[in-house]
Design an enzyme around this catalytic site. Structure first.
Site, PDB file in Angstrom:
ATOM      1  N   ASP A   1      22.499 -94.574 -28.682  1.00 34.13           N
ATOM      2  CA  ASP A   1      22.324 -95.490 -27.561  1.00 34.13           C
ATOM      3  C   ASP A   1      22.805 -96.871 -28.007  1.00 34.13           C
ATOM      4  OD1 ASP A   1      20.944 -95.892 -24.783  1.00 34.13           O
ATOM      5  OD2 ASP A   1      19.963 -97.385 -26.057  1.00 34.13           O
TER       6      ASP A   1
ATOM      7  N   HIS B   1      19.729 -87.555 -22.694  1.00 30.85           N
ATOM      8  CA  HIS B   1      20.081 -88.753 -23.441  1.00 30.85           C
ATOM      9  C   HIS B   1      19.525 -88.786 -24.862  1.00 30.85           C
ATOM     10  CE1 HIS B   1      21.287 -92.888 -23.979  1.00 30.85           C
ATOM     11  NE2 HIS B   1      20.050 -93.257 -24.268  1.00 30.85           N
TER      12      HIS B   1
END
Length: 327
Positions: free
Chosen positions: A101, A300
């Site tokens: 991320d 994610h």
């Protein structure tokens, strides 16, 4: 928690908290939002068992690391310098840096800004895209029509904090579930990355409070306890520096990362899919790319969602970049 070694490393932020396991070549692990060193709990023992010195850090503003007050202290240059300082503070000259991320961007820019320190770079969920194009705030502000993109929603200091901090644990549970395979809203539901006029980001989180399979109640307790103690301002300040980074890093416009590299994304992760053109550009932007993987149906939080699968990819890549002629 007691099985890991914790220490504080001096850095331009003041100090950076790191957790380490194992001995051997250094692999530095950099988390994203809203996480902590604990996001790498499945990788630390796997790396140590394979003969690496695995070190997971709390990025400045998170956990036990220092939290400068000024927003500009969370610019990308400062975060990259923290990573380089951690490597030096651990008594090492070089490291492989792997980030997820926002950590993927930090890892990439540490490789660009400190090329003598980073021998190889791994990026998870967010593919590398060189600096360039319009000012980021202009791009994000143009998305969503009457609705507001989450990055724009995070810009005003105190706004997102006021949503999150009264119920940190509940907000984190909803956010993690919203971006996880198995618990994310269906494709025809309103997009969780946008905020309706007068609304909040949490309005579109999955209902019912069901945790994703990778996240236990105890895991959630760890994350919540850290943010309940620190607040969210330091974490959110990273988003508030995107225009500043665009200005700061002008000399990196279009820059390629020459070090051996790795990318891993999930096919159900919006962060990966939005940036599909960046992945297509890897032959130019990542000339040292050794392997690239899209995990089918993964959301994610991939190093937690698919820990065993990702660990194999990571260890295979590390073995490859350690071979003669690749590092």
């Amino acid at each position: 928690m007691e099985k890991w070694s914790h220490r504080l490393i001096p850095s331009p932020a003041g100090r950076i908290h790191v957790v380490e396991e194992g001995t051997g070549p250094l692999v530095l692990l950099v988390h994203g939002f809203p996480e902590s060193w604990y996001s790498w709990r499945h990788q630390l023992p796997a790396l140590a068992a394979a003969g690496y010195r695995a070190v997971a850090m709390d990025v400045r503003g998170y956990g036990r690391s220092s939290k400068p007050e000024a927003i500009e202290e969370y610019r990308m240059r400062a975060l990259a310098e923290d990573c380089a300082a951690v490597v030096r503070g651990l008594g090492e000259r070089t490291a492989v840096v792997v980030g997820h991320d926002w950590g993927a961007g930090i890892a990439a820019h540490t490789a660009l800004l400190h090329p003598g320190t980073v021998t190889a770079v791994g990026m998870l969920s967010v593919p590398y895209a060189p600096r360039g194009g319009p000012r980021p705030s202009e791009i994000f502000g143009s998305l969503g029509g009457d609705e507001e993109f989450y990055v724009s929603y995070f810009q005003r200091p105190g706004r997102a904090e006021a949503e999150i901090e009264p119920d940190v644990r509940g907000w984190l549970a909803g956010f993690y579930a919203a971006l996880s395979s198995g618990t994310m809203p269906p494709p025809d539901a309103p997009d969780v990355h946008f905020v309706a006029p007068g609304g909040e980001l949490r309005d579109r989180f999955p209902a019912g409070g069901v945790l994703p399979g990778w996240l236990s109640e105890a895991d959630l307790d760890v994350y919540a306890a850290e943010f309940e103690r620190t607040g969210l301002a330091g974490a959110l300040h990273r988003y508030r520096n995107m225009d500043r980074d665009w200005e700061d890093l002008a000399e990196l416009d279009g820059a390629a990362i020459p070090q051996p590299s790795l990318f891993v994304g999930g096919t159900s992760d919006a962060s990966t899919m939005w940036m599909s053109q960046a992945i297509e550009a890897f032959p130019v932007t990542l000339p040292g790319l050794v392997s690239s993987h899209l995990l089918e149906g993964c959301g994610h939080w991939l190093q937690q969602e698919r820990a065993e699968e990702f660990n194999k990819i990571l260890l295979d890549w590390l073995a490859a970049v350690s071979a003669p002629g690749t590092a």
